[in-house]
Write an enzyme that holds these catalytic residues in place. Structure first.
Site, PDB file in Angstrom:
ATOM      1  N   THR A 156       0.845  -1.197   0.000  1.00 32.16           N
ATOM      2  CA  THR A 156       0.000   0.000   0.000  1.00 32.16           C
ATOM      3  C   THR A 156       0.880   1.248   0.000  1.00 32.16           C
ATOM      4  O   THR A 156       0.634   2.202  -0.752  1.00 32.16           O
ATOM      5  CB  THR A 156      -0.934  -0.019   1.238  1.00 32.16           C
ATOM      6  OG1 THR A 156      -1.731  -1.203   1.177  1.00 32.16           O
ATOM      7  CG2 THR A 156      -1.824   1.196   1.292  1.00 32.16           C
ATOM      8  N   THR A 186      14.134   4.282   9.472  1.00 31.74           N
ATOM      9  CA  THR A 186      15.049   3.175   9.772  1.00 31.74           C
ATOM     10  C   THR A 186      14.515   1.876   9.186  1.00 31.74           C
ATOM     11  O   THR A 186      13.330   1.561   9.340  1.00 31.74           O
ATOM     12  CB  THR A 186      15.237   3.049  11.303  1.00 31.74           C
ATOM     13  OG1 THR A 186      15.729   4.298  11.768  1.00 31.74           O
ATOM     14  CG2 THR A 186      16.223   1.942  11.658  1.00 31.74           C
ATOM     15  N   CYS A 201     -19.853  -6.625   4.156  1.00 33.76           N
ATOM     16  CA  CYS A 201     -21.011  -6.093   4.855  1.00 33.76           C
ATOM     17  C   CYS A 201     -20.815  -4.598   5.077  1.00 33.76           C
ATOM     18  O   CYS A 201     -20.013  -4.185   5.891  1.00 33.76           O
ATOM     19  CB  CYS A 201     -21.172  -6.811   6.193  1.00 33.76           C
ATOM     20  SG  CYS A 201     -22.736  -6.439   6.952  1.00 33.76           S
TER      21      CYS A 201
END
Ligand code: PLP
Length: 402
Positions: free
Chosen positions: A73, A237, A325
């Protein structure tokens, strides 16, 4: 019988060899790879090795083309952010209607900021129309971002060809290859793909580690700014243990690739044929299209996917459904809607995703259990009348998509 895990497109089991490779970097090798003292050394060496391992899996020309991120992502957000900040005068993006939310949500945000987002349509088999794509390519396009394989159906898009077409017009091309990497061979050096996202936990690596491939000489702007890690392309890091894990998983994926291409595909076909032969009104999504070898999506008409999942779970089978849902009602996924799958089928879509840990006896167990589950649910379904389900369906009864 142990529980049967057929949800490998959601995440995969960590390979024990990957864990073994990671352990020293969670224990004695805790130094920061940016440190000049001796504690930094092992991390630096491990980082370089993992970069080489992933570059090999992707068929990249240079190890330096790999930038590690926290997940796919982040890699995709970074790619899109880079393209739009580099060319602020270009206000169009081309993507598809069936991308993962990691792409769609970023595009929606850009749309709110005034960008025109072209979402390529797919047909009922989940295939793109390349002529529609060609017609949209123009100098105002900042980026084309298209997934290599769809996470719900496994349908593979002709990404190398699409990247060539974008390049002919000097348009940047990014690919979300999360569901393709580790399942199908890749040779990025021989494509025109400029940037590509992938994620460690989809091919038996750990969670929380991803990578963005950035072809050498590609114009690029970092998303996370700060320290000079990853040659200034991604500050923060490094997650050394995660990176080592993704590297080891890449090497193992390369080794297992022939098995993925033949053995896993054979198990997938066994499952597909076994279920379709026994269950009437079972539609294979993306049939006839190239698909990743591990993914099978079947829509069982006239019943709810979530109910199937619950009953499968009771007999120890884990898979996933396309419906989610939302606000109290079950909505078919955006992928099923884009494929114009009839409402009564889209609701009953189940994704089975296999891995190199899947065994034939597990597939046979699913083939044994599922017909009874489907028929039990159909007897309860208002859409279903035994023997003549069509009779239960009238046009008035079918809701339309919003
Ligand atoms: N893109 C696709 C096609 C995916 O299937 C997924 C995860 O399911 C992602 C992106 C996001 O990956 P990550 O969870 O590593 O950010």
């Amino acid at each position: 019988m142990k529980p049967v895990y057929l949800d490998n497109n959601a995440t995969t089991r960590l390979d024990p060899m990957v864990l073994e490779a990671m352990m020293p970097y969670l224990t004695e090798h805790y130094g920061n790879p940016s440190s000049i003292h001796d504690f930094g050394g092992p991390g630096r060496v491990a980082l370089a090795r993992a970069r080489a391992q992933l570059a090999t899996l992707l068929g990249a020309s240079y190890e330096s083309e790999i930038v590690f991120t926290s997940c796919a992502t982040e890699a995709t957000s970074t790619a899109i952010h880079s393209a739009v900040t580099l060319a602020p005068e270009k206000k169009e993006i081309i993507t598809t209607a069936v991308e993962h939310p990691a792409t769609l949500a970023v595009c929606e945000n850009l749309e709110r900021m005034g960008y025109t987002i072209h979402r390529l349509a797919v047909n009922e088999q989940g295939a793109l129309d390349l002529e529609q794509y060609r017609a949209l390519l123009n100098p105002n396009v900042a980026l084309v971002t298209v997934m290599w394989a769809n996470n719900e159906t496994g349908v593979v898009f002709p990404v190398p060809e699409m990247a060539e077409m974008a390049h002919e017009q000097d348009i940047l091309f990014h690919c979300d290859a999360v569901q393709f990497v580790g399942k199908c061979p890749i040779s990025l050096a021989n494509t025109a793909i400029d940037m590509l996202s992938c994620s460690g936990h989809k091919f038996h690596g750990p969670k929380g580690i991803g990578a963005l491939y950035i072809r050498r000489n590609t114009r690029f702007r970092p998303f996370l700014r700060g320290g000079h890690q990853e040659r200034g392309r991604r500050a923060g890091t490094e997650n050394i243990a995660g990176i080592v894990g993704m590297g080891a998983a890449s090497e193992l994926a390369d080794i297992h690739m022939p098995m993925m291409q033949s053995g896993i595909e054979a198990l997938r076909s066994r499952l597909e044929q076994g279920l379709v032969a026994q269950i009437p009104h079972a539609l294979v999504m993306g049939q006839g299209q190239p698909r990743t070898p591990n993914t099978l999506n079947i829509a069982f008409e006239f019943i709810e996917g979530e109910a199937i999942l619950l009953l499968m779970n009771q007999v120890g089978i884990a898979a996933s459904s396309g419906s989610a849902c939302t606000s109290g009602s079950l909505e078919p996924s955006h992928v099923m809607r884009a494929m114009s799958i009839p409402y009564t089928a889209a609701h009953g879509s189940i994704r089975f995703s296999l891995s190199r840990y899947t065994r034939e006896k597990e597939i046979d167990y699913v083939i044994e259990q599922l017909p009874a589950i489907v028929s039990r649910l159909r007897t309860l379904s208002p859409y279903w009348q035994e023997g003549k389900p069509e009779a239960a369906i009238t046009q008035d009864f079918l809701p339309t998509y919003g």
